[in-house]
Write an enzyme that holds these catalytic residues in place. Sequence first.
Site, mmCIF file in Angstrom:
data_model
loop_
_atom_site.group_PDB
_atom_site.id
_atom_site.type_symbol
_atom_site.label_atom_id
_atom_site.label_comp_id
_atom_site.label_asym_id
_atom_site.label_seq_id
_atom_site.Cartn_x
_atom_site.Cartn_y
_atom_site.Cartn_z
ATOM 1 N N HIS A 1 0.841 -1.194 0.000
ATOM 2 C CA HIS A 1 0.000 0.000 0.000
ATOM 3 C C HIS A 1 0.877 1.246 0.000
ATOM 4 O O HIS A 1 1.708 1.415 0.897
ATOM 5 C CB HIS A 1 -0.884 -0.031 1.248
ATOM 6 C CG HIS A 1 -1.866 1.074 1.338
ATOM 7 N ND1 HIS A 1 -1.996 1.871 2.454
ATOM 8 C CD2 HIS A 1 -2.786 1.530 0.438
ATOM 9 C CE1 HIS A 1 -2.964 2.743 2.256
ATOM 10 N NE2 HIS A 1 -3.457 2.571 1.040
ATOM 11 N N HIS B 1 -0.543 10.985 -1.898
ATOM 12 C CA HIS B 1 -1.878 10.617 -1.425
ATOM 13 C C HIS B 1 -2.774 11.805 -1.101
ATOM 14 O O HIS B 1 -3.879 11.932 -1.633
ATOM 15 C CB HIS B 1 -1.772 9.719 -0.190
ATOM 16 C CG HIS B 1 -3.113 9.298 0.324
ATOM 17 N ND1 HIS B 1 -3.832 10.048 1.235
ATOM 18 C CD2 HIS B 1 -3.891 8.234 0.024
ATOM 19 C CE1 HIS B 1 -4.985 9.455 1.469
ATOM 20 N NE2 HIS B 1 -5.045 8.352 0.756
HETATM 21 O O1 G3P Z 1 -6.438 1.752 -3.451
HETATM 22 C C1 G3P Z 1 -6.638 1.241 -2.171
HETATM 23 C C2 G3P Z 1 -6.438 2.308 -1.112
HETATM 24 O O2 G3P Z 1 -5.208 2.936 -1.338
HETATM 25 C C3 G3P Z 1 -7.539 3.324 -1.128
HETATM 26 O O3 G3P Z 1 -7.462 4.239 -0.078
HETATM 27 O O4 G3P Z 1 -6.965 6.468 0.826
HETATM 28 O O5 G3P Z 1 -5.227 4.694 0.914
HETATM 29 O O6 G3P Z 1 -5.837 5.762 -1.261
HETATM 30 P P1 G3P Z 1 -6.316 5.329 0.105
HETATM 31 MG MG MG Z 2 -4.570 4.595 -2.576
#
Ligand code: G3P
Ligand code: MG
Length: 234
Positions: free
Chosen positions: A5, A47
């Site tokens: 992630h 992000h």
């Molecule tokens: O794409 C999965 C996840 O990354 C979505 O949430 O806020 O971490 O981008 P976020």
């Molecule tokens: Mg994401």
Amino acid sequence: MLIGHRGLAGLAPENTLASFRTAAAHGLAMVEFDVRLSRDGVPLVFHDDTLERTTSGTGPVAERNWAEIAGLDAGSWFAPAFAGECVPSLEQVLGLCLDLGLGINLEIKPDEGREAETAEAALALALRLWPESVSAPVISSFETICLDVARRVAPHWPRALLAEALPDDWREQATRLEASALHLDHRTLDADVVTGIMAAGLPARAYTVNDPARARILGHWGVAAVFADFPHSS
Ligand code: G3P
Ligand code: MG
């Protein structure tokens, strides 16, 4: 399967080149990252919609040109060892992931009103740089406008419908977008929800799962992959 992630955000500053190198060093095969635009339209990997949480800068990303953003420190907030780590451009991240042999989930995270522009810029660049011989990027977004653009400009690349919880009209959305997967917040899932998605022939992937015991339960229900900030083996 475990998808890193924002690179591998638990062990290195999220969405930086160090984070992607760390994911590869821990043996991950695939990473997720977020793409948005600078004021002057450069796709970059970041992000938040503002700079302060993870960089030495302040204010909205969309109000800064790429040259300003590129000069910020995006590593010190995480740990002193990462001081000087930069906000990478999408071009840099694609090049590094290709070098490292990492598969990618490119999440398009546009500012309000720039949905189509962000998707078009990110995908034009990715289509130019990502070889057809390499496993295709998975394109996802919370904004269906972005997935509509992806379906138009990169129809051969898989699209994942991304949502916190399964929308009531998910079947219609998935059919219209020709989506090949659903990416959902694991806290909104239960066995019935996962079974329903699988019955439609679509894999469910769950974010962000940092507890290996929870990942095992999700896997037992049929979740195909989880996004994680840490390698679960450690
Ligand atoms: O794409 C999965 C996840 O990354 C979505 O949430 O806020 O971490 O981008 P976020
Ligand atoms: Mg994401």
